[in-house]
Design a protein around this motif. Structure first.
Motif, PDB file in Angstrom:
ATOM      1  N   LEU A 196       0.086  18.335  -3.691  1.00 20.70           N
ATOM      2  CA  LEU A 196       0.033  19.724  -3.248  1.00 20.70           C
ATOM      3  C   LEU A 196      -1.430  20.105  -3.097  1.00 20.70           C
ATOM      4  N   GLY A 197      -1.750  20.895  -2.126  1.00 18.26           N
ATOM      5  CA  GLY A 197      -3.139  21.247  -1.857  1.00 18.26           C
ATOM      6  C   GLY A 197      -3.726  20.407  -0.734  1.00 18.26           C
ATOM      7  N   GLY A 198      -2.945  19.464  -0.185  1.00 19.19           N
ATOM      8  CA  GLY A 198      -3.400  18.687   0.965  1.00 19.19           C
ATOM      9  C   GLY A 198      -4.190  17.443   0.642  1.00 19.19           C
ATOM     10  N   PHE A 199      -4.222  17.035  -0.607  1.00 19.95           N
ATOM     11  CA  PHE A 199      -4.961  15.832  -0.979  1.00 19.95           C
ATOM     12  C   PHE A 199      -4.037  14.627  -0.939  1.00 19.95           C
ATOM     13  N   SER A 200      -4.605  13.455  -0.637  1.00 19.45           N
ATOM     14  CA  SER A 200      -3.826  12.223  -0.692  1.00 19.45           C
ATOM     15  C   SER A 200      -4.703  11.098  -1.212  1.00 19.45           C
ATOM     16  N   LYS A 201      -4.049  10.096  -1.781  1.00 18.05           N
ATOM     17  CA  LYS A 201      -4.756   8.959  -2.346  1.00 18.05           C
ATOM     18  C   LYS A 201      -3.927   7.713  -2.093  1.00 18.05           C
ATOM     19  N   THR A 202      -4.598   6.589  -1.800  1.00 18.83           N
ATOM     20  CA  THR A 202      -3.926   5.327  -1.533  1.00 18.83           C
ATOM     21  C   THR A 202      -4.007   4.432  -2.764  1.00 18.83           C
TER      22      THR A 202
ATOM     23  N   CYS B 240      11.397  -9.419  -5.373  1.00 25.63           N
ATOM     24  CA  CYS B 240      10.066  -9.228  -5.940  1.00 25.63           C
ATOM     25  C   CYS B 240       9.899  -7.744  -6.226  1.00 25.63           C
ATOM     26  N   LYS B 241       9.639  -7.407  -7.487  1.00 23.90           N
ATOM     27  CA  LYS B 241       9.435  -6.011  -7.886  1.00 23.90           C
ATOM     28  C   LYS B 241       7.950  -5.808  -8.141  1.00 23.90           C
ATOM     29  N   ILE B 242       7.363  -4.859  -7.420  1.00 26.27           N
ATOM     30  CA  ILE B 242       5.950  -4.533  -7.601  1.00 26.27           C
ATOM     31  C   ILE B 242       5.868  -3.107  -8.144  1.00 26.27           C
ATOM     32  N   GLU B 243       5.230  -2.962  -9.292  1.00 28.32           N
ATOM     33  CA  GLU B 243       5.045  -1.649  -9.908  1.00 28.32           C
ATOM     34  C   GLU B 243       3.603  -1.215  -9.678  1.00 28.32           C
ATOM     35  N   ILE B 244       3.441  -0.071  -9.020  1.00 30.64           N
ATOM     36  CA  ILE B 244       2.111   0.422  -8.666  1.00 30.64           C
ATOM     37  C   ILE B 244       1.819   1.686  -9.461  1.00 30.64           C
ATOM     38  N   PRO B 245       0.865   1.618 -10.406  1.00 24.36           N
ATOM     39  CA  PRO B 245       0.511   2.821 -11.168  1.00 24.36           C
ATOM     40  C   PRO B 245      -0.120   3.876 -10.261  1.00 24.36           C
ATOM     41  N   ILE B 246       0.304   5.120 -10.439  1.00 24.75           N
ATOM     42  CA  ILE B 246      -0.228   6.239  -9.653  1.00 24.75           C
ATOM     43  C   ILE B 246      -0.565   7.389 -10.599  1.00 24.75           C
ATOM     44  N   GLN B 247      -1.348   8.319 -10.095  1.00 19.47           N
ATOM     45  CA  GLN B 247      -1.611   9.556 -10.832  1.00 19.47           C
ATOM     46  C   GLN B 247      -0.571  10.576 -10.409  1.00 19.47           C
ATOM     47  N   GLU B 248       0.107  11.177 -11.379  1.00 17.79           N
ATOM     48  CA  GLU B 248       1.088  12.203 -11.044  1.00 17.79           C
ATOM     49  C   GLU B 248       0.409  13.522 -10.695  1.00 17.79           C
TER      50      GLU B 248
ATOM     51  N   SER C   5      -0.131  18.849  -8.303  1.00 19.36           N
ATOM     52  CA  SER C   5       0.986  17.953  -8.611  1.00 19.36           C
ATOM     53  C   SER C   5       1.331  17.078  -7.416  1.00 19.36           C
ATOM     54  N   LEU C   6       1.952  15.954  -7.716  1.00 23.82           N
ATOM     55  CA  LEU C   6       2.415  15.034  -6.692  1.00 23.82           C
ATOM     56  C   LEU C   6       3.469  15.714  -5.818  1.00 23.82           C
ATOM     57  N   LYS C   7       3.300  15.560  -4.526  1.00 24.35           N
ATOM     58  CA  LYS C   7       4.243  16.144  -3.572  1.00 24.35           C
ATOM     59  C   LYS C   7       5.218  15.080  -3.083  1.00 24.35           C
ATOM     60  N   GLU C   8       4.685  13.947  -2.611  1.00 25.99           N
ATOM     61  CA  GLU C   8       5.504  12.861  -2.097  1.00 25.99           C
ATOM     62  C   GLU C   8       4.689  11.577  -2.025  1.00 25.99           C
ATOM     63  N   TYR C   9       5.378  10.468  -1.807  1.00 26.20           N
ATOM     64  CA  TYR C   9       4.695   9.200  -1.592  1.00 26.20           C
ATOM     65  C   TYR C   9       5.372   8.481  -0.430  1.00 26.20           C
ATOM     66  N   LYS C  10       4.651   7.525   0.150  1.00 20.60           N
ATOM     67  CA  LYS C  10       5.202   6.729   1.246  1.00 20.60           C
ATOM     68  C   LYS C  10       4.653   5.314   1.141  1.00 20.60           C
ATOM     69  N   VAL C  11       5.549   4.333   1.239  1.00 26.50           N
ATOM     70  CA  VAL C  11       5.100   2.940   1.319  1.00 26.50           C
ATOM     71  C   VAL C  11       4.524   2.776   2.717  1.00 26.50           C
ATOM     72  N   GLN C  12       3.225   2.577   2.776  1.00 22.68           N
ATOM     73  CA  GLN C  12       2.502   2.590   4.042  1.00 22.68           C
ATOM     74  C   GLN C  12       2.463   1.230   4.717  1.00 22.68           C
ATOM     75  N   LYS C  13       2.297   0.157   3.911  1.00 18.86           N
ATOM     76  CA  LYS C  13       2.028  -1.138   4.532  1.00 18.86           C
ATOM     77  C   LYS C  13       2.372  -2.262   3.572  1.00 18.86           C
ATOM     78  N   VAL C  14       2.875  -3.355   4.125  1.00 16.63           N
ATOM     79  CA  VAL C  14       3.080  -4.602   3.396  1.00 16.63           C
ATOM     80  C   VAL C  14       2.272  -5.657   4.137  1.00 16.63           C
ATOM     81  N   SER C  15       1.393  -6.352   3.426  1.00 15.76           N
ATOM     82  CA  SER C  15       0.551  -7.361   4.076  1.00 15.76           C
ATOM     83  C   SER C  15       0.203  -8.442   3.059  1.00 15.76           C
TER      84      SER C  15
ATOM     85  N   GLU D 146       0.848  -1.191   0.000  1.00 21.44           N
ATOM     86  CA  GLU D 146       0.000   0.000   0.000  1.00 21.44           C
ATOM     87  C   GLU D 146       0.885   1.242   0.000  1.00 21.44           C
ATOM     88  N   VAL D 147       0.635   2.125  -0.962  1.00 19.76           N
ATOM     89  CA  VAL D 147       1.395   3.365  -1.094  1.00 19.76           C
ATOM     90  C   VAL D 147       0.432   4.537  -0.962  1.00 19.76           C
ATOM     91  N   VAL D 148       0.787   5.513  -0.115  1.00 19.91           N
ATOM     92  CA  VAL D 148      -0.020   6.721   0.031  1.00 19.91           C
ATOM     93  C   VAL D 148       0.708   7.852  -0.698  1.00 19.91           C
TER      94      VAL D 148
END
Length: 125
Positions: A70-76, A89-97, A106-116, A64-66
């Protein structure tokens, strides 16, 4: 003063350990884990590399990547893969820039939130 510095160092180390993204493989007799070895953004995807330190047990995992915009919005976003011993193991996760609401942010940052996963119980946040 030494005690204060030691306490601060211990808290920093604990914080770094708590942020290590990994999960314990259930059913593995050796206490094995799947952990994030590195992650990076590659255009419109986040690439997460996982390592499995088990001797014999593979695990289906969900990462899970959060993404913060900019503007205070986030998406998981999530991605899935199978992590087996002795290989990365390489996992490619498509995101909206860009986040599109009333305005484009625009995208500010991302964080790998969880592995499960079904065989992999998360023990960190």
């Amino acid at each position: 003063m030494k005690k204060v510095l030691l306490m601060m160092f211990a808290l920093i180390c604990f914080g770094m350990t708590a942020n290590a993204q990994s999960c314990k493989i259930s059913g593995a007799n050796d206490g094995s884990t799947v952990m994030v070895t590195n992650d990076y953004q590659d255009g419109s995807k986040v690439v997460v590399n996982l390592e499995n330190d088990s001797n014999e047990t593979c695990a289906n995992v969900t990462v899970e990547v959060v993404v913060s915009y900019l503007g205070g919005f986030s998406k998981t976003y999530t991605g899935r893969g199978k992590s087996c011993p002795g290989s990365t193991c390489k996992i490619e996760i498509p995101i909206q820039e860009k986040y599109n609401g009333n305005s484009t942010y625009s995208l500010k940052e991302y964080k790998v939130q969880k592995v499960s996963g079904t065989k992999c119980e998360s023990f960190s946040n």
